[in-house]
Design a protein around this motif. Sequence first.
Motif, mmCIF file in Angstrom:
data_model
loop_
_atom_site.group_PDB
_atom_site.id
_atom_site.type_symbol
_atom_site.label_atom_id
_atom_site.label_comp_id
_atom_site.label_asym_id
_atom_site.label_seq_id
_atom_site.Cartn_x
_atom_site.Cartn_y
_atom_site.Cartn_z
ATOM 1 N N VAL A 50 0.857 -1.200 0.000
ATOM 2 C CA VAL A 50 0.000 0.000 0.000
ATOM 3 C C VAL A 50 0.891 1.248 0.000
ATOM 4 O O VAL A 50 0.663 2.206 -0.755
ATOM 5 N N TRP A 54 1.392 4.555 -2.818
ATOM 6 C CA TRP A 54 1.438 6.007 -2.578
ATOM 7 C C TRP A 54 2.806 6.574 -2.952
ATOM 8 O O TRP A 54 2.904 7.713 -3.410
ATOM 9 N N VAL A 103 9.161 22.712 1.536
ATOM 10 C CA VAL A 103 7.700 22.554 1.485
ATOM 11 C C VAL A 103 7.303 21.150 1.936
ATOM 12 O O VAL A 103 6.415 20.969 2.789
ATOM 13 N N GLY B 62 -6.575 -1.978 0.958
ATOM 14 C CA GLY B 62 -5.769 -1.033 1.733
ATOM 15 C C GLY B 62 -5.579 0.297 1.028
ATOM 16 O O GLY B 62 -5.305 1.310 1.672
ATOM 17 N N ILE B 63 -5.695 0.290 -0.293
ATOM 18 C CA ILE B 63 -5.512 1.536 -1.059
ATOM 19 C C ILE B 63 -6.845 2.267 -1.216
ATOM 20 O O ILE B 63 -6.987 3.438 -0.871
ATOM 21 N N PHE B 64 -7.830 1.513 -1.740
ATOM 22 C CA PHE B 64 -9.110 2.163 -2.072
ATOM 23 C C PHE B 64 -10.101 2.001 -0.920
ATOM 24 O O PHE B 64 -11.119 1.326 -1.041
ATOM 25 N N PHE B 68 -8.782 7.047 1.118
ATOM 26 C CA PHE B 68 -8.153 7.273 -0.185
ATOM 27 C C PHE B 68 -8.050 8.756 -0.539
ATOM 28 O O PHE B 68 -6.969 9.260 -0.857
ATOM 29 N N ARG B 71 -5.673 10.736 1.689
ATOM 30 C CA ARG B 71 -4.273 10.414 1.402
ATOM 31 C C ARG B 71 -3.832 11.012 0.073
ATOM 32 O O ARG B 71 -2.689 11.450 -0.072
ATOM 33 N N LEU B 72 -4.759 11.025 -0.894
ATOM 34 C CA LEU B 72 -4.443 11.652 -2.183
ATOM 35 C C LEU B 72 -4.174 13.146 -1.977
ATOM 36 O O LEU B 72 -3.214 13.699 -2.523
ATOM 37 N N ILE B 74 -3.152 14.593 0.752
ATOM 38 C CA ILE B 74 -1.875 14.723 1.467
ATOM 39 C C ILE B 74 -0.705 14.607 0.499
ATOM 40 O O ILE B 74 0.261 15.365 0.561
ATOM 41 N N THR B 75 -0.808 13.646 -0.426
ATOM 42 C CA THR B 75 0.280 13.428 -1.390
ATOM 43 C C THR B 75 0.411 14.624 -2.337
ATOM 44 O O THR B 75 1.518 15.009 -2.719
ATOM 45 N N LEU B 76 -0.731 15.210 -2.708
ATOM 46 C CA LEU B 76 -0.712 16.302 -3.693
ATOM 47 C C LEU B 76 -0.407 17.669 -3.088
ATOM 48 O O LEU B 76 0.048 18.567 -3.798
ATOM 49 N N LEU B 77 -0.664 17.815 -1.790
ATOM 50 C CA LEU B 77 -0.564 19.140 -1.160
ATOM 51 C C LEU B 77 0.795 19.829 -1.387
ATOM 52 O O LEU B 77 0.812 20.995 -1.808
ATOM 53 N N PRO B 78 1.933 19.161 -1.148
ATOM 54 C CA PRO B 78 3.214 19.852 -1.392
ATOM 55 C C PRO B 78 3.365 20.323 -2.838
ATOM 56 O O PRO B 78 3.880 21.420 -3.083
ATOM 57 N N PHE B 79 2.880 19.520 -3.789
ATOM 58 C CA PHE B 79 2.997 19.909 -5.199
ATOM 59 C C PHE B 79 2.128 21.140 -5.490
ATOM 60 O O PHE B 79 2.516 22.013 -6.265
#
Lengths: 161, 96
Positions: A50, A54, A103, B62-64, B68, B71-72, B74-79
């Motif tokens: 998992v 990510w 950042v 565990g992913i979907f 989800f 977490r998406l 969170i992953t995108l926020l810095p970008f």
Amino acid sequence: MNRGPLLSAGVMLGVGLGGFVDGILLHQLLQWHNMLSSHLPPDTLVNAKVNMFWDGLFHAFTWLMTFSGLVLLWRAGLRTDVPWSSRTFAGCLLGGWGLFNVVEGLIDHQLLGVHHVRTGPSQVAWDVGFLFFGLALLLAGGALIRAGRGDVTPRGGTVRA
Amino acid sequence: MFVIPARRSLESASTIRVTDSGAFLAHSPAMRRLNALTLTSVLLVSSAVFACETCRPAVEAGIFNEHFWGRLAITLLPFGVILAVVTPLHFLGRER
């Protein structure tokens, strides 16, 4: 004279390459952390996979940043009002890497705590070190960009006012 | 745990080739086809294949799951923050 297109291209490339340093070195080679390793410790095969998903998504967006930087650099190279400065570009690469570290460090490590640079008793020191390394890169990049203000010749031509 | 059967099959395949051997059998096209067929058959029925069947639904779950979208984000926020810094840089770089 317009330095903006070269600045944005260099910073985007720096962000992308800096992101790959994080992903390849810290996630994969050293395996110090994964994207969600504080929320979902990779201590089982399923949790590790998992986290791998990510990490893959993180790498996908890092790739998009790098690709966008490449497109912007190509377009900047075609313009006659953009000075083609090695010092500016190198400064942007360093600054972009620093920007990524600051950042990402502030949001993921400090604010949300989804992962830390190296989980353990010294994790705060590693996180702060990561931030200071980013700040040092930003300062070094800024100095180079300032030094590049004297470069005014565009790629293959004279500057159009 | 998943690799052992396939490894065993590789060892046995090479054993067969050596013991049956004689140069003629080991290198004849028929023997090579038989070796390839044996190896493929053993790999296809090895536990590695079954491991994927049992493992994948758990990974997908565990992913979907309900986390989800969070977490998406969170992953995108810095970008997103980085793009908010770089975009003005592109347009505000004009000097003189």
